[in-house]
Structure formats: C-alpha cells, structure tokens
Motif scaffolding. Sequence first.
Motif, PDB file in Angstrom:
ATOM      1  N   SER A 260       3.835  10.248  -0.176  1.00  0.00           N
ATOM      2  CA  SER A 260       4.018  10.678  -1.557  1.00  0.00           C
ATOM      3  C   SER A 260       5.297  10.092  -2.151  1.00  0.00           C
ATOM      4  CB  SER A 260       4.058  12.201  -1.634  1.00  0.00           C
ATOM      5  OG  SER A 260       4.231  12.638  -2.966  1.00  0.00           O
ATOM      6  N   GLY A 261       6.371  10.076  -1.366  1.00  0.00           N
ATOM      7  CA  GLY A 261       7.629   9.521  -1.853  1.00  0.00           C
ATOM      8  C   GLY A 261       7.538   8.026  -2.096  1.00  0.00           C
ATOM      9  N   PHE A 262       6.896   7.304  -1.157  1.00  0.00           N
ATOM     10  CA  PHE A 262       6.712   5.863  -1.333  1.00  0.00           C
ATOM     11  C   PHE A 262       5.936   5.574  -2.620  1.00  0.00           C
ATOM     12  CE2 PHE A 262       6.737   5.373   3.553  1.00  0.00           C
ATOM     13  CZ  PHE A 262       8.113   5.259   3.560  1.00  0.00           C
ATOM     14  N   CYS A 263       4.853   6.323  -2.807  1.00  0.00           N
ATOM     15  CA  CYS A 263       3.980   6.104  -3.960  1.00  0.00           C
ATOM     16  C   CYS A 263       4.701   6.438  -5.274  1.00  0.00           C
ATOM     17  CB  CYS A 263       2.717   6.945  -3.818  1.00  0.00           C
ATOM     18  SG  CYS A 263       1.401   6.502  -4.962  1.00  0.00           S
ATOM     19  N   ALA A 264       5.521   7.490  -5.260  1.00  0.00           N
ATOM     20  CA  ALA A 264       6.252   7.885  -6.464  1.00  0.00           C
ATOM     21  C   ALA A 264       7.220   6.784  -6.896  1.00  0.00           C
ATOM     22  CB  ALA A 264       7.011   9.185  -6.215  1.00  0.00           C
ATOM     23  N   VAL A 265       7.928   6.200  -5.943  1.00  0.00           N
ATOM     24  CA  VAL A 265       8.863   5.115  -6.267  1.00  0.00           C
ATOM     25  C   VAL A 265       8.111   3.928  -6.856  1.00  0.00           C
ATOM     26  CG1 VAL A 265      10.460   3.434  -5.282  1.00  0.00           C
ATOM     27  CG2 VAL A 265      10.565   5.817  -4.545  1.00  0.00           C
ATOM     28  N   HIS A 266       6.983   3.580  -6.241  1.00  0.00           N
ATOM     29  CA  HIS A 266       6.184   2.444  -6.723  1.00  0.00           C
ATOM     30  C   HIS A 266       5.681   2.697  -8.147  1.00  0.00           C
ATOM     31  CE1 HIS A 266       3.424  -0.997  -6.389  1.00  0.00           C
ATOM     32  NE2 HIS A 266       2.559  -0.238  -7.023  1.00  0.00           N
ATOM     33  N   ASN A 267       5.166   3.887  -8.398  1.00  0.00           N
ATOM     34  CA  ASN A 267       4.613   4.199  -9.726  1.00  0.00           C
ATOM     35  C   ASN A 267       5.674   4.138 -10.814  1.00  0.00           C
ATOM     36  OD1 ASN A 267       2.019   4.572  -8.770  1.00  0.00           O
ATOM     37  ND2 ASN A 267       2.232   6.781  -8.530  1.00  0.00           N
TER      38      ASN A 267
END
Length: 338
Positions: A102-109
């Motif tokens: 979730s954290g990885f995806c949030a940074v990417h988004n």
Amino acid sequence: MARPNNQQDSWECHLKCGDVNSRQNPEAMAGSSRNCQKFYGRAQNMSTEQCSTERSTSLDRQETVQTVSRLLKQAPPGEFDKAFSDLRALVEDDGLMCEEASGFCAVHNKDHFTPVRAEGCEVLLTRHNELEENRFLDPQSQVSFEYDHLRRKASDFQAHPEEDEKGEQWRRELQESLKAYVSEHYPEGLCGVFIKDTAVRRIFVACIGSHQHKPSASWNGLWKSEWTFALTPASTSTEVTGTITVQAHYFEDGNVHLNVTRDVEETLLVTDEAQTAREFVKLVEKAERQVQTGLMEEYQKMKDTYVKAFRRQLPITHTTLDWERMMTAKIVEVHIKQ
C-alpha cells in the motif's frame, strides 16, 4: 513531446533493465569453578552473536524495502502492477511485499499524478492535496475522499468547504483558465490548482497530468508539470517555478525508457484575478510548447544520426535477405542428402 534545453534539461534514455551457525559445547560444569567461568563466558558470547544476527536481519529487511521503493519509483506509467509482481518474485518475501504494498503504491500514485474520476470529482492525486494519510481533497468540488491505492478506488466522500473566500476566488480563476488550456491540448488530461495559506502569503500549486497507456501497441507515456508561486496582498509580481516531466516506455522487441525533465523559472505580473490567471496560463503554454518542439527536433536528429547508425547495412544487392527462405532451402538440402 519534446527536447529539453541544454542547460536545464536532463535526458535519460536507458535500458531498464554467510550465516555461520556454530555450536559451542562447554565442558562439564561439575569439577571446577574455572570450567563454570568458561561456560558462562561462552554463553555470553553466543547471546551477543545472536543479538548481532537479529540486528543484521532487521537491517537487511530495511534495505530491501528501500531498494524496492527506489525501483518502483522508476516504474513506467501504467506499469506499477507488473513491476511490483516482478520484484515480488525476486525478493521472495511475500510477507514483506504485502505489508509494504500500500505504501509503495501510494508513493507511485502521488508521484505520477494519478487521475481520479468519481462521484462528480475530477482531480489528480498529489502530495499537495493530501489532507492526511490516504485522504485527499478536490478543491473544485470542495469534497474530500478516502482513496484505496491498491484497488484504485475512491470512497467516503465528505463536504470540505474552503474558509478563505478571497484565496478561493484566486484559486478558481486559475483553475478555470488552466482547465481550458488542458482541455485544448490534453484530451485525456486533468489539472488541479491547490492553495496553501501561511501567515503572510498564499502559495498556489498548479498540477497538470496526462496519461497515455497503450499496452496493446507496446508503449505507455505520461506528461506532467507542476507550477508554484506565492502571492501577498501587496504583490505586483511573483516568481513562478515549474517542472515539466515527460516519461515514455517502448517495449516492442526491446525495452527503452525516456525520461525528460525541464525546470522553469519565470516572472509573473500580478494584477486582478482574471488577468493574472490568463498570464499564468500563457507562461505555462509557452514553456510546454518549447519542450514539445524541442523533443520533435531531437527525434528527427536521432532518426538521422543515432538510429541510422544502429541499422544493419544492406548487402551489395541493396535488398534485404529472406532468412526464412534461406533456412527452408537449407532444410530441404539436408533432407535430400539424407
């Protein structure tokens, strides 16, 4: 898409491509105090080594998270899921990857200005309109919402009115002028203007994001730009700083990435809300047109020089070889000999 200026632009075109387990056997404790001292000394050493191993394991986990995060930040637009799956297979630690997903995806988004279109909201996900963790603001509709980065779904919409009416007038004028520009030049694009109040000034941040995902044609791309300036009640001019970023990934029979970044600094004259908004959009359009024109010139230059040098020279007949026909003839010849 465009070529950057020589001084301020950054080009990047590239291929994206022991534990020792020892046991100590102390001598029998019965007998002498000397043997007891040896035993306890060795036990203490084992405890120290065990703590050191635990710290090493913890450090390895932290380094893994940092490495995966850096690699995922380089994931091309629209390809986060594939990059994550590949890294998951390499790391071989599903627990860690699921915990951090979730954290990885949030940074990417947020880095890629992911667009959200739901419940009458049309807004980009950025760090500038994040109210708290996973909660974002659409200032145009004055609504906040929760965003699930993994499922890419918005929910829990709530009213979020702006208290600074004067600042909101400026923001809306900028938003409407920028929206007209984006609608003309980016059919799939979105924009957002966000305001941050401080004790002495208002800071405006304008973001543009346009995604083009064409996996069936073996390419994906993103054009985004971010512009920041500040206003005080006595402002007659202000400095605008901007960053234009172009990303492209072409992966048909190869793997080529293009990353272009150009930094912009310009002076904006400040009058009333409407006129200042128009002048701001002209500034943005001029800078982005320069990048677009420059890229097209660079593509032509590459075609005439670098790409031409990569091509295989034709034989003396000036015709390409029919390799399939040659292989077929060779197979027939072998069968005849047999």
